[in-house]
Design a protein around this motif. Sequence first.
Motif, PDB file in Angstrom:
ATOM      1  N   THR A 149       0.857  -1.192   0.000  1.00 60.79           N
ATOM      2  CA  THR A 149       0.000   0.000   0.000  1.00 60.79           C
ATOM      3  C   THR A 149       0.884   1.230   0.000  1.00 60.79           C
ATOM      4  OG1 THR A 149      -1.626  -1.196   1.334  1.00 60.79           O
ATOM      5  CG2 THR A 149      -1.928   1.168   1.111  1.00 60.79           C
ATOM      6  N   GLY A 150       0.644   2.133  -0.949  1.00 58.33           N
ATOM      7  CA  GLY A 150       1.450   3.347  -1.057  1.00 58.33           C
ATOM      8  C   GLY A 150       1.220   4.298   0.104  1.00 58.33           C
ATOM      9  N   GLY A 151       2.278   5.002   0.497  1.00 59.59           N
ATOM     10  CA  GLY A 151       2.181   5.925   1.622  1.00 59.59           C
ATOM     11  C   GLY A 151       1.256   7.093   1.402  1.00 59.59           C
ATOM     12  N   TYR A 152       0.948   7.417   0.121  1.00 60.20           N
ATOM     13  CA  TYR A 152      -0.007   8.487  -0.157  1.00 60.20           C
ATOM     14  C   TYR A 152      -1.365   8.188   0.483  1.00 60.20           C
ATOM     15  CZ  TYR A 152      -1.264   5.069  -3.742  1.00 60.20           C
ATOM     16  OH  TYR A 152      -1.627   3.911  -4.386  1.00 60.20           O
ATOM     17  N   SER A 153      -1.664   6.911   0.713  1.00 63.01           N
ATOM     18  CA  SER A 153      -2.924   6.539   1.364  1.00 63.01           C
ATOM     19  C   SER A 153      -2.980   7.026   2.806  1.00 63.01           C
ATOM     20  CB  SER A 153      -3.085   5.007   1.356  1.00 63.01           C
ATOM     21  OG  SER A 153      -2.917   4.472   0.065  1.00 63.01           O
ATOM     22  N   PHE A 154      -1.816   7.224   3.412  1.00 61.93           N
ATOM     23  CA  PHE A 154      -1.721   7.554   4.830  1.00 61.93           C
ATOM     24  C   PHE A 154      -1.240   8.980   5.079  1.00 61.93           C
ATOM     25  CE2 PHE A 154      -0.666   3.122   3.951  1.00 61.93           C
ATOM     26  CZ  PHE A 154      -1.662   2.464   4.642  1.00 61.93           C
ATOM     27  N   GLY A 155      -1.089   9.756   4.003  1.00 62.74           N
ATOM     28  CA  GLY A 155      -0.618  11.129   4.156  1.00 62.74           C
ATOM     29  C   GLY A 155       0.886  11.244   4.227  1.00 62.74           C
ATOM     30  N   THR A 156       1.618  10.177   3.849  1.00 62.88           N
ATOM     31  CA  THR A 156       3.084  10.188   3.845  1.00 62.88           C
ATOM     32  C   THR A 156       3.563   9.643   2.496  1.00 62.88           C
ATOM     33  OG1 THR A 156       3.001   8.051   5.008  1.00 62.88           O
ATOM     34  CG2 THR A 156       3.401  10.006   6.341  1.00 62.88           C
ATOM     35  N   PRO A 157       3.696  10.492   1.494  1.00 61.31           N
ATOM     36  CA  PRO A 157       3.880  10.030   0.116  1.00 61.31           C
ATOM     37  C   PRO A 157       5.189   9.319  -0.179  1.00 61.31           C
ATOM     38  CG  PRO A 157       4.004  12.427   0.265  1.00 61.31           C
ATOM     39  CD  PRO A 157       3.514  11.950   1.579  1.00 61.31           C
ATOM     40  N   SER A 158       6.187   9.396   0.705  1.00 58.90           N
ATOM     41  CA  SER A 158       7.455   8.715   0.440  1.00 58.90           C
ATOM     42  C   SER A 158       7.535   7.340   1.095  1.00 58.90           C
ATOM     43  CB  SER A 158       8.628   9.583   0.933  1.00 58.90           C
ATOM     44  OG  SER A 158       8.708  10.773   0.184  1.00 58.90           O
ATOM     45  N   ASN A 159       6.451   6.908   1.727  1.00 59.13           N
ATOM     46  CA  ASN A 159       6.454   5.636   2.451  1.00 59.13           C
ATOM     47  C   ASN A 159       5.559   4.610   1.762  1.00 59.13           C
ATOM     48  OD1 ASN A 159       6.975   7.948   4.420  1.00 59.13           O
ATOM     49  ND2 ASN A 159       7.538   6.206   5.673  1.00 59.13           N
ATOM     50  N   PHE A 160       5.637   3.375   2.241  1.00 61.35           N
ATOM     51  CA  PHE A 160       4.670   2.352   1.856  1.00 61.35           C
ATOM     52  C   PHE A 160       4.407   1.481   3.073  1.00 61.35           C
ATOM     53  CE2 PHE A 160       8.788   0.447   1.056  1.00 61.35           C
ATOM     54  CZ  PHE A 160       8.655  -0.879   1.417  1.00 61.35           C
ATOM     55  N   ARG A 161       3.248   0.821   3.090  1.00 60.79           N
ATOM     56  CA  ARG A 161       2.891   0.006   4.251  1.00 60.79           C
ATOM     57  C   ARG A 161       2.910  -1.468   3.916  1.00 60.79           C
ATOM     58  NH1 ARG A 161      -2.944  -0.491   7.230  1.00 60.79           N
ATOM     59  NH2 ARG A 161      -3.192  -1.931   5.482  1.00 60.79           N
ATOM     60  N   ILE A 162       3.385  -2.239   4.900  1.00 60.64           N
ATOM     61  CA  ILE A 162       3.347  -3.697   4.850  1.00 60.64           C
ATOM     62  C   ILE A 162       2.495  -4.179   6.012  1.00 60.64           C
ATOM     63  CG2 ILE A 162       4.700  -5.789   5.263  1.00 60.64           C
ATOM     64  CD1 ILE A 162       7.006  -4.483   3.785  1.00 60.64           C
ATOM     65  N   ALA A 163       1.537  -5.058   5.744  1.00 62.98           N
ATOM     66  CA  ALA A 163       0.808  -5.766   6.797  1.00 62.98           C
ATOM     67  C   ALA A 163       1.515  -7.102   6.983  1.00 62.98           C
ATOM     68  CB  ALA A 163      -0.649  -5.964   6.408  1.00 62.98           C
ATOM     69  N   ALA A 164       2.285  -7.223   8.072  1.00 66.54           N
ATOM     70  CA  ALA A 164       3.180  -8.372   8.263  1.00 66.54           C
ATOM     71  C   ALA A 164       2.452  -9.534   8.934  1.00 66.54           C
ATOM     72  CB  ALA A 164       4.395  -7.959   9.082  1.00 66.54           C
ATOM     73  N   LEU A 165       1.430 -10.054   8.266  1.00 65.38           N
ATOM     74  CA  LEU A 165       0.615 -11.130   8.812  1.00 65.38           C
ATOM     75  C   LEU A 165       0.893 -12.514   8.233  1.00 65.38           C
ATOM     76  CD1 LEU A 165      -2.823  -9.296   9.108  1.00 65.38           C
ATOM     77  CD2 LEU A 165      -1.456 -10.194  10.993  1.00 65.38           C
ATOM     78  N   PRO A 166       1.330 -12.645   6.990  1.00 61.27           N
ATOM     79  CA  PRO A 166       1.572 -13.987   6.449  1.00 61.27           C
ATOM     80  C   PRO A 166       2.674 -14.721   7.213  1.00 61.27           C
ATOM     81  CG  PRO A 166       1.420 -12.368   4.675  1.00 61.27           C
ATOM     82  CD  PRO A 166       1.487 -11.605   5.959  1.00 61.27           C
ATOM     83  N   PRO A 167       2.770 -16.033   7.042  1.00 65.82           N
ATOM     84  CA  PRO A 167       3.829 -16.797   7.701  1.00 65.82           C
ATOM     85  C   PRO A 167       5.213 -16.266   7.352  1.00 65.82           C
ATOM     86  CG  PRO A 167       2.182 -18.259   6.767  1.00 65.82           C
ATOM     87  CD  PRO A 167       1.840 -16.893   6.282  1.00 65.82           C
ATOM     88  N   GLU A 168       6.183 -16.580   8.216  1.00 62.32           N
ATOM     89  CA  GLU A 168       7.518 -16.012   8.068  1.00 62.32           C
ATOM     90  C   GLU A 168       8.165 -16.364   6.725  1.00 62.32           C
ATOM     91  OE1 GLU A 168       9.955 -16.219  11.842  1.00 62.32           O
ATOM     92  OE2 GLU A 168       8.097 -17.138  12.580  1.00 62.32           O
ATOM     93  N   ASP A 169       7.953 -17.582   6.241  1.00 62.21           N
ATOM     94  CA  ASP A 169       8.576 -17.939   4.963  1.00 62.21           C
ATOM     95  C   ASP A 169       7.990 -17.122   3.810  1.00 62.21           C
ATOM     96  OD1 ASP A 169       6.136 -19.331   5.296  1.00 62.21           O
ATOM     97  OD2 ASP A 169       6.737 -20.895   3.884  1.00 62.21           O
ATOM     98  N   VAL A 170       6.699 -16.830   3.891  1.00 65.98           N
ATOM     99  CA  VAL A 170       6.056 -16.014   2.845  1.00 65.98           C
ATOM    100  C   VAL A 170       6.564 -14.576   2.917  1.00 65.98           C
ATOM    101  CG1 VAL A 170       3.852 -15.140   1.971  1.00 65.98           C
ATOM    102  CG2 VAL A 170       4.014 -17.493   2.830  1.00 65.98           C
ATOM    103  N   LEU A 171       6.653 -14.043   4.133  1.00 62.59           N
ATOM    104  CA  LEU A 171       7.170 -12.685   4.303  1.00 62.59           C
ATOM    105  C   LEU A 171       8.609 -12.581   3.804  1.00 62.59           C
ATOM    106  CD1 LEU A 171       5.737 -11.779   7.816  1.00 62.59           C
ATOM    107  CD2 LEU A 171       5.232 -10.579   5.683  1.00 62.59           C
ATOM    108  N   GLU A 172       9.411 -13.570   4.142  1.00 61.55           N
ATOM    109  CA  GLU A 172      10.817 -13.538   3.709  1.00 61.55           C
ATOM    110  C   GLU A 172      10.907 -13.547   2.187  1.00 61.55           C
ATOM    111  OE1 GLU A 172      15.062 -15.788   4.618  1.00 61.55           O
ATOM    112  OE2 GLU A 172      13.184 -16.634   5.384  1.00 61.55           O
TER     113      GLU A 172
END
Length: 408
Positions: free
Chosen positions: A369-392
């Motif tokens: 998700t692009g940071g523009y969604s949150f009012g911070t245009p140079s950032n992006f968001r990660i929802a770190a919910l998947p299992p560790e191997d998937v995240l890696e």
Amino acid sequence: MASIFSRKSVYAQNLILELDPIADKLARRGKKIIKLNRGDPPRFFPTPKYIIDAYIAALRNGATYYSRAQGIPELTRAVQRRYQRMYGIRLGEEDVITTAGVSESLLFINNALINRGDRAAMFAPYYPQYIPRLMIEGGVPLTGKLVMENGWEPDLDGFSRKIGRLKRNGHKVKYIITTNPHNPTGKVFDRKSLRELAGIANDHGVLLVSDEIYDEIVYNGSKFTSMGEVAKGIPHIILNGSSKNLDSTGFRIGFMVIPGDDRISQGLKKKFSQYALVRLSLNTPSEYAVAEALNNTKEHSKAIKSMTNAIAKRVNLSVDLLRENPYITVTRPSGAFYLLPKLDMKSLNFRSSRDFVLSALMETGVQLTGGYSFGTPSNFRIAALPPEDVLEYAINKVNAFCLKHAKK
């Protein structure tokens, strides 16, 4: 022919889901998609069996009728007990209004308070849904700053000055809203900051709204403080619900806690109760299941501890992997399950974070998700919910993607 649609409809959007149609189209073409854009715990942590059993029992007991519009008494009492047990906050029956998630609570608040041109104050980065819910009523956001370089601490002095300046110029600032633990940064605000924020609300005569939907998902040595513990005597509303702590987003059960007996709080309780009557009823079996979940502290304690421990491992792994990327800066969260890394835009061949997340999805199959969604245009968001191997796998893809598109 003139459009039959209200101009308000332009604000009814959810930027977190903005890339879903593209991701779905890519998936239909056979591309592997890893969704790191949405914070939906039951996709990765099955809702605890004792809660599912309570839902099934409610159905078997015939709880498929219209229930009390403000929330079934069993759930209201369960919420009262929770706040007394966890935070020492005493609540009456009229102090709790059950809603269809925090989303409906936001609808109630903005409908009750906002007239065209009125302001609502919040810190950027902010939860994206605060904006359309406000703007649909003609409201205007007033944003302060959380400073990433200072561990996402709020610039409270600057925030207070902004509110004061607007009020002196004749603008109405109706409420301040915070998220704690914070979405999208994972910041858990300390008691001192919350006390100072409550003081700002009091000094400027502004209602305080505290969204505490992640209040039990706290780790990395942090301790959560509810706004209700520090804002006594100051008009405030606490928002919470079953979605995150009880791992049941699809139940759509939230609740508003309005502890005060002042004129403003009493007026809000009456207004919210009227709104609840208009919408008739919530999902009745969900209410019974959530009441059981809040009351069964033994089972809940086991479930939330297990989920929070797993989330902490996934979040910390994600931070460590991202810190291998020379084009990304990331602060380690201590609550919720999000990261909000910052891109070194000067060193990458992207015009914006919107361009970055779209290109990353198309090329790597990782949906961010692009940071523009949150009012911070140079950032992006990660929802770190998947299992560790998937995240890696996914974050290694993102890191390689940045290296590939770095300016030479």
